[in-house]
Design an enzyme around this catalytic site. Structure first.
Site, short mmCIF file in Angstrom:
data_model
loop_
_atom_site.label_atom_id
_atom_site.label_comp_id
_atom_site.label_asym_id
_atom_site.label_seq_id
_atom_site.Cartn_x
_atom_site.Cartn_y
_atom_site.Cartn_z
N GLU A 223 39.36 20.84 43.60
CA GLU A 223 39.35 20.01 42.38
C GLU A 223 40.77 19.72 41.92
O GLU A 223 41.08 18.63 41.43
CB GLU A 223 38.55 20.68 41.27
CG GLU A 223 37.10 21.03 41.62
CD GLU A 223 36.34 19.90 42.27
OE1 GLU A 223 36.55 18.73 41.90
OE2 GLU A 223 35.52 20.17 43.17
N GLY B 222 29.01 21.61 43.06
CA GLY B 222 29.92 22.74 42.97
C GLY B 222 30.87 22.60 41.79
O GLY B 222 31.03 23.51 40.99
N ALA B 223 31.48 21.42 41.70
CA ALA B 223 32.46 21.20 40.64
C ALA B 223 32.78 19.71 40.57
O ALA B 223 32.40 18.95 41.46
CB ALA B 223 33.73 22.00 40.92
N MET B 224 33.49 19.33 39.51
CA MET B 224 33.87 17.92 39.34
C MET B 224 35.26 17.82 38.76
O MET B 224 35.61 18.50 37.81
CB MET B 224 32.86 17.21 38.43
CG MET B 224 33.16 15.74 38.21
SD MET B 224 32.96 14.77 39.73
CE MET B 224 34.06 13.41 39.39
N GLU B 225 36.02 16.91 39.36
CA GLU B 225 37.46 16.84 39.13
C GLU B 225 37.87 16.03 37.91
O GLU B 225 38.90 15.35 37.95
CB GLU B 225 38.12 16.25 40.37
CG GLU B 225 37.83 14.74 40.62
CD GLU B 225 36.73 14.46 41.63
OE1 GLU B 225 35.85 15.33 41.81
OE2 GLU B 225 36.74 13.36 42.22
N HIS C 234 42.36 16.94 43.61
CA HIS C 234 41.86 15.66 43.08
C HIS C 234 42.67 15.15 41.89
O HIS C 234 42.60 13.96 41.57
CB HIS C 234 40.42 15.81 42.62
CG HIS C 234 39.39 15.66 43.70
ND1 HIS C 234 39.43 14.65 44.62
CD2 HIS C 234 38.28 16.38 43.97
CE1 HIS C 234 38.38 14.78 45.43
NE2 HIS C 234 37.68 15.82 45.07
N GLU D 206 29.83 11.43 38.21
CA GLU D 206 30.01 10.79 39.51
C GLU D 206 28.68 10.64 40.24
O GLU D 206 27.90 11.58 40.26
CB GLU D 206 30.97 11.62 40.39
CG GLU D 206 31.41 10.84 41.61
CD GLU D 206 32.46 11.59 42.44
OE1 GLU D 206 32.51 12.82 42.35
OE2 GLU D 206 33.19 10.92 43.17
ZN ZN Z 1 35.79 16.56 45.64
#
Ligand code: ZN
Length: 829
Positions: A300, A265-268, A303, A127
């Site tokens: 996440e 932090g993180a990715m969905e 999402h 992303e």
């Molecule tokens: Zn998000």
């Protein structure tokens, strides 16, 4: 505009002409363990309808070898970012053979060699638009397709993607994994990971649905995984969201993977969520850290519906997924897990991010005008996430939780696997709430800035007036607090709808008045004089943690705005933070205090405040309860402060030597922090760093050692760090950060001010030659903390035609600097 920076206009034209149905992506990652090998083979086969005779595919890689359109080979026309396609028929099958590059910047297919056991790990991060670093594709969110990934990798590795494998073929030393085709998804949420990851299996069942849950981390970190808690939160979240959204989890399995050198932090990614390893601690963690990880797991997971199942058409509506996910992270934490105080942290910490961003000259409406990808990349910010979530909280106060969730359910039912804009959501919310959501949208989603709420005592009659700048319609509650038996407790609450600039209000006698009690609305609320006095005297006597959060937040905003002397703020911190029982609040307060010391005072005063702060941290550490989260938090605060003032260096050395307060766990990361402080102040050197490396020869340890070495208070060392940051293209994202942090270590302007002018000479070139992730780190991380804004203003005047995204970053840094200088000047002696 460079051809990698796709515009809204051209992508809209492309999706109007091209209807994509499927993409097959074949990746050969068998050579990944060989470090000298920079490239991997990637072959994409796309099937689509087209009404135009030509279009283009996006790809950023080493080279494109062959392009075949409907069986006929075409001349390769590739400019480094786009592959031209011509001679298209109505129905097309296009095949592209290319070489992609392993990434060291966390963008695309990142490759990490673990020095602890010499293993290689791969994961993707896309992303907003880095799928094209791995496969030739249509890189825009509104061209959803079914993806089939086929990955060749060394035998024995875990090979992962959005779906479960459909077929695995084993050869000598290699395996070929073909994954099941995905439901229709956008390119930016496709994902692949491969490596000898350690794995923990779990399962979640509900109403006849069974979802395999798996958690992964590097082998050398497996012992720190805390998989029981991660799986428990995951089950709680899936229970909560499938009920709340009335739509079964749509992606089959649910993998969660903790990865090194991660940019966020993180990715969905549906079915394969990636997280930073920062969420795993190597020995000692506070419950605030676990709460943050829980919040992110749930963000996440939200999402999987908001963002993955229903996706914004273009990045203008990024908030459609991020604001909701951010809201749901706190909401589901509080409603479904043991972290019931999630909104307390949100009020004090997360909203501070929004307030800060919303006061920058570059702020934007929640629904933004995003003309191209570079602008999109910069909009993952405090407005899109934190302000958006805060505004949704205000919306829930207006329409009620039931209507809000019913609107969400109808939205998923109407748009599953499709793309949407703001209007699609407003239509559902209007239908369920019976209110015209357009007006609410205009007031909150399509404006910038915030109201400041304050109470004015009337001249006569003993009444008061609630004054709001930048008026908006707020639904709020005014909290009336009184001192009872040494505690400050809520005595009454006055519910109010206000939209005018001035509103008369009758307030009963109170020791403390909170204008945004329960934190329903998004506004800066000031404390009146008596309430400020109560806060200074008795903040830690306030019983309710959310009320304390609002007071801490109000004090911090007033300090940043120059209305409250930072010395007074720090006095409140020194007095009340050691008695703050909420560790989430405490973590934010300690960070703010350190920031205030370093930025809100000019020289002599700064040194004095730094000294009191360092001593206060040491004392609070000595007095903290053995084994408590507060004890660990104060130890970290002492380590941070000691890089700027060596008054406690003997204590810091003692901590490293093992003379620690009862109950304190000094884990490898805290050891590095303590040692780096000693190095930055000249109390330790390269030999000590080498010795520490012996104890902790891991990926994290090596990065920390690099930072510590660059922190030495020596002009030549800082000079080397400076040049490495700008010119060593082999540095990974984390190693670049280490050089930058070392360069700035200890706030030693005497060692680095000579680079101020060179910074401005270098940023234009860095922006055009480095990836946007690395360029942003350089532009933000090395921005000079000068004593005036002269140099930056000159650059802005001379570079009116620099890329808009670069200008945005520089303007923001200028504003931070100008604010610091302003606050310094207001309260100087
Ligand atoms: Zn998000």
């Amino acid at each position: 505009m460079n051809s990698a920076n796709l515009s809204r206009e051209e992508t809209a034209a492309r999706s109007a002409a091209v209807t994509l149905s499927s993409i097959r992506v074949e990746l050969d990652l068998t050579g990944a363990p060989e470090r000298a090998r920079a490239c991997f083979a990637t072959t994409t086969t796309l099937e689509f309808e087209s009404t135009a005779p030509e279009t283009w595919l996006d790809f950023i890689g080493e080279s494109v070898h062959r392009v075949t359109v409907n069986g006929a080979e075409q001349e390769v026309r590739y400019d480094g970012a786009r592959i031209a396609l011509t001679g298209l028929a109505q129905h097309n099958i296009v095949r592209v053979d290319a070489s992609g590059l392993y990434s060291r910047s966390g963008e695309g297919l990142h490759r990490f060699h673990d020095p602890a056991d010499d293993q290689t790990y791969l994961y993707t991060q896309y992303e907003p638009a880095d799928a094209r670093r791995v496969m030739a594709c249509f890189e825009q969110p509104d061209m959803k397709a079914s993806y089939t990934f086929v990955v060749e990798a060394p035998a024995g590795w875990e090979v992962l993607s959005n779906q479960a494998p459909a077929r695995i073929e084993s050869g000598v030393g290699v395996q070929r994994v073909e994954f099941a085709p995905t439901p229709p998804i956008s390119s930016y949420i496709t994902a692949v990971a491969a490596g000898p990851y350690a794995r923990v299996d779990g399962e979640w069942r509900r109403d006849g649905q069974t979802v395999a849950l798996r958690v992964f981390a590097r082998r050398s970190l497996a012992q720190h995984l805390e998989s029981d808690e991660i799986l428990e939160v995951t089950r709680q979240g899936l229970d909560f969201f499938t009920d709340a959204f009335a739509y079964p989890y749509p992606w089959g399995k649910y993998d969660q993977l903790f990865v090194p050198e991660y940019n966020l932090g993180a990715m969905e990614n549906p079915g394969l969520v990636t997280f930073t390893e920062g969420y795993l601690s190597r020995g000692a963690a506070t419950d605030a850290q676990r709460a943050a990880r829980t919040n992110t797991i749930l963000h996440e997971m939200a999402h999987m519906w908001f963002g993955d199942l229903v996706t914004m058409r273009w990045w203008d509506d990024l908030w459609l997924k991020e604001s909701f996910a951010d809201y749901m992270g706190s909401h589901a934490s509080a409603a479904a897990t043991r972290f019931t105080d999630a909104w307390v942290k949100f009020a004090a910490n997360r909203k501070a991010w929004a307030y800060q961003q919303d006061q920058l000259p570059t702020t934007h409406p929640i629904v933004a005008d995003i003309t191209d990808l570079e602008a999109a990349k910069l909009n993952f910010d405090g407005i899109t996430y934190a302000k958006g979530a805060a505004v949704l909280k205000q919306l829930v106060a207006f329409v009620g939780e039931d209507a809000f969730f019913e609107g969400a359910r109808r939205y998923f039912a109407a748009h599953a696997f499709g793309n949407t804009t703001l209007d699609d959501l407003l239509a559902q919310l209007s239908a369920v709430s019976g209110r015209d959501m357009r007006e609410w949208s205009r007031a909150w989603l399509e404006t910038t800035g915030m109201s400041t709420l304050a109470l004015e005592a009337d001249d006569v009659g003993g009444g008061s007036t609630l004054v709001q700048t930048d008026p908006r319609p707020h639904r709020l509650r005014v909290g009336i607090y009184r001192r009872v038996d040494g505690r400050i407790v809520r005595h009454d609450q006055i519910p109010l709808d206000i939209s005018e600039e001035r509103m008369p209000i009758r307030i009963p006698d109170a020791d403390l008045i909170l204008l945004n009690d329960d934190d329903l609305t998004y506004a800066k609320a000031r404390l009146d004089e008596r309430s400020l006095a109560t806060a200074e005297e008795s903040l830690s006597d306030i019983e309710d943690p959310l009320a304390r959060a609002l007071v801490w937040s109000s004090l911090w905003n007033a300090t940043r705005d120059g209305e409250l002397d930072p010395a007074r703020y720090l006095a409140v911190v020194r007095r009340h933070a050691p008695r703050e029982p909420n560790v989430g609040l405490l973590t934010g307060i300690l960070a703010n205090a350190g920031f205030a010391v370093r930025n809100f005072f000019a020289d002599a005063r700064r040194a004095r405040e730094q000294r009191s702060w360092t001593e206060a941290a040491a004392q609070a550490l000595r007095e903290a309860e053995a084994g408590s989260d507060a004890q660990l938090s104060w130890a970290r605060a002492l380590a941070t402060a000691s890089a700027y003032d060596d008054v406690q260096s003997t204590e810091v050395k003692a901590l490293l030597a093992g003379a620690v307060p009862e109950g304190l766990v000094v884990d490898p990361d805290l050891r590095w922090q303590l040692l780096t402080a000693l190095v930055a102040t000249g109390h330790a050197g390269a030999d000590d760093v080498a010795a520490e490396m012996q104890r902790d020869d891991t990926g994290t340890g090596r990065t920390a050692a690099r930072r510590a070495l660059a922190s030495r208070p020596d002009a030549a060392v800082r000079d080397a760090a400076w040049h490495a940051a700008w010119t060593d293209l082999s540095l990974s994202n984390d190693h670049l950060d280490a050089e930058i942090a070392g360069f700035r270590s200890g706030g030693r302007r005497d060692l680095i001010a000579r680079f101020d002018a060179e910074y401005f000479a270098r940023i234009g070139e860095a922006w055009s030659s480095r990836s946007i992730e690395l360029a942003s780190r350089l532009v933000i991380g090395l921005f000079p903390a000068s004593e005036s804004v002269t140099l930056v203003d000159r650059w802005l005047a001379d570079n009116g035609s620099a890329p808009a995204a670069l200008r945005r970053l520089v303007i923001e840094q200028r504003d931070h600097l100008a604010r610091n200088l302003r606050v310094q000047a207001i309260h100087s002696e």
